[in-house]
Write an enzyme that holds these catalytic residues in place. Structure first.
Site, PDB file in Angstrom:
ATOM      1  N   HIS A 142       0.897  -1.249  -0.105  1.00 47.53           N
ATOM      2  CA  HIS A 142      -0.023   0.104   0.039  1.00 47.53           C
ATOM      3  C   HIS A 142       0.994   1.188   0.089  1.00 47.53           C
ATOM      4  CE1 HIS A 142      -2.654   3.010   1.392  1.00 47.53           C
ATOM      5  NE2 HIS A 142      -3.648   2.249   0.810  1.00 47.53           N
ATOM      6  N   GLU A 153      -4.044   2.107  -7.261  1.00 44.33           N
ATOM      7  CA  GLU A 153      -4.257   3.092  -6.600  1.00 44.33           C
ATOM      8  C   GLU A 153      -3.363   4.120  -6.875  1.00 44.33           C
ATOM      9  OE1 GLU A 153      -6.535   1.648  -2.698  1.00 44.33           O
ATOM     10  OE2 GLU A 153      -4.568   1.676  -2.278  1.00 44.33           O
TER      11      GLU A 153
END
Ligand code: PEP
Length: 252
Positions: A95, A170
């Site tokens: 992430h 993302e």
């Protein structure tokens, strides 16, 4: 193709009572075979959330795992094996917040992916460019570099492992900002990611979009063939918004 809507709870909520309430609410959401729901509580809430959801079809996962071993002298780490033991089905790896705040780089991420796969966890590998990389037209090159962590993974030739690999696109600048790329941009990037993975022998990998997905824009993303689901941060903590996002993806 089955869709996935996964909530990234990040460092939320503050209390176990709130985490339990969220888990109960998610467990009560419609169970549609076309759309898998996942949530990722913090490690300290994992066991309780999994217990609440154990009779539901909701996948419980983790937001990270240790890179170095299943057990041993790795202070502060939580291993993939320990997460599996508590019922986790998948791990988010790479992430952008881990890359930024914990300086996680490709060499570390290869180790984490290897640990996750060996323990039997599905992997949601996050990739995405920063605002300046986006503005300079460097998105695809940045993603190729981030995806190169998969290059040497011989286990990826195993169909069973391939089925447990998801990529989350993302854009860093879209996370928590209310900004999103255009649908055309997202589709082009997802196609690029799928083509990249195809070169590694992985056919039609599942690619989720993440970054300011909410109850208002979810249907637009859900309507695209190349978008196989969503990784949802802020909106996953709001039960009604998350339910609307799940419904949007379950429809297609
Ligand atoms: C995330 O951090 O994975 C994310 C998608 O956050 P948000 O939905 O809040 O932009």
């Amino acid at each position: 193709m089955v869709k996935y809507v996964i909530g990234n709870w990040k460092l939320n909520p503050a209390t176990l009572t709130e985490a339990a309430a969220l888990a109960h609410a998610i467990g009560a959401m419609a169970n549609d075979a076309n759309c898998h729901i996942g949530c990722t509580p913090s490690f300290v809430h994992l066991a309780a959330v999994r217990e609440i959801l154990k009779h539901s079809s909701v996948w419980v996962g983790v937001q990270d795992i240790g890179a170095f071993g299943a057990t041993g002298a790795f202070t502060g780490d939580v291993s993939a094996v320990q997460a599996v033991d508590l019922g986790a089905k998948f791990a988010i790896i790479g992430h952008s917040e881990r890359r930024a705040y914990h300086k996680e780089d490709n060499s570390l991420l290869v180790k984490k992916i290897t640990q996750a796969i060996s323990a039997g966890l599905a992997v949601v590998l996050c990739v995405g460019e920063t605002k300046s990389e986006y503005e300079q037209g460097e998105t695809l090159g940045v993603l190729d570099n981030q995806l190169s962590v998969l290059n040497g993974l011989t286990v990826l030739q195993d169909k069973f492992v391939q089925d447990k690999l998801l990529i989350a696109y993302e854009p860093v600048w879209a996370i928590g900002t209310g900004l999103t790329p255009t649908i055309d941009e997202v589709v082009a990037v997802h196609r690029h990611i799928k083509a990249n993975l195809q070169h590694l022998g992985v056919d039609d990998v599942c690619v989720l979009y993440g970054g300011s997905v909410n109850d208002k824009n979810a249907a637009e993303f859900a309507g695209c063939d190349a978008v196989n689901g969503a990784l949802v941060g802020g909106a996953s903590l709001k039960v009604q918004s998350f339910a609307t996002i799940v419904e949007a993806f379950a429809q297609f």
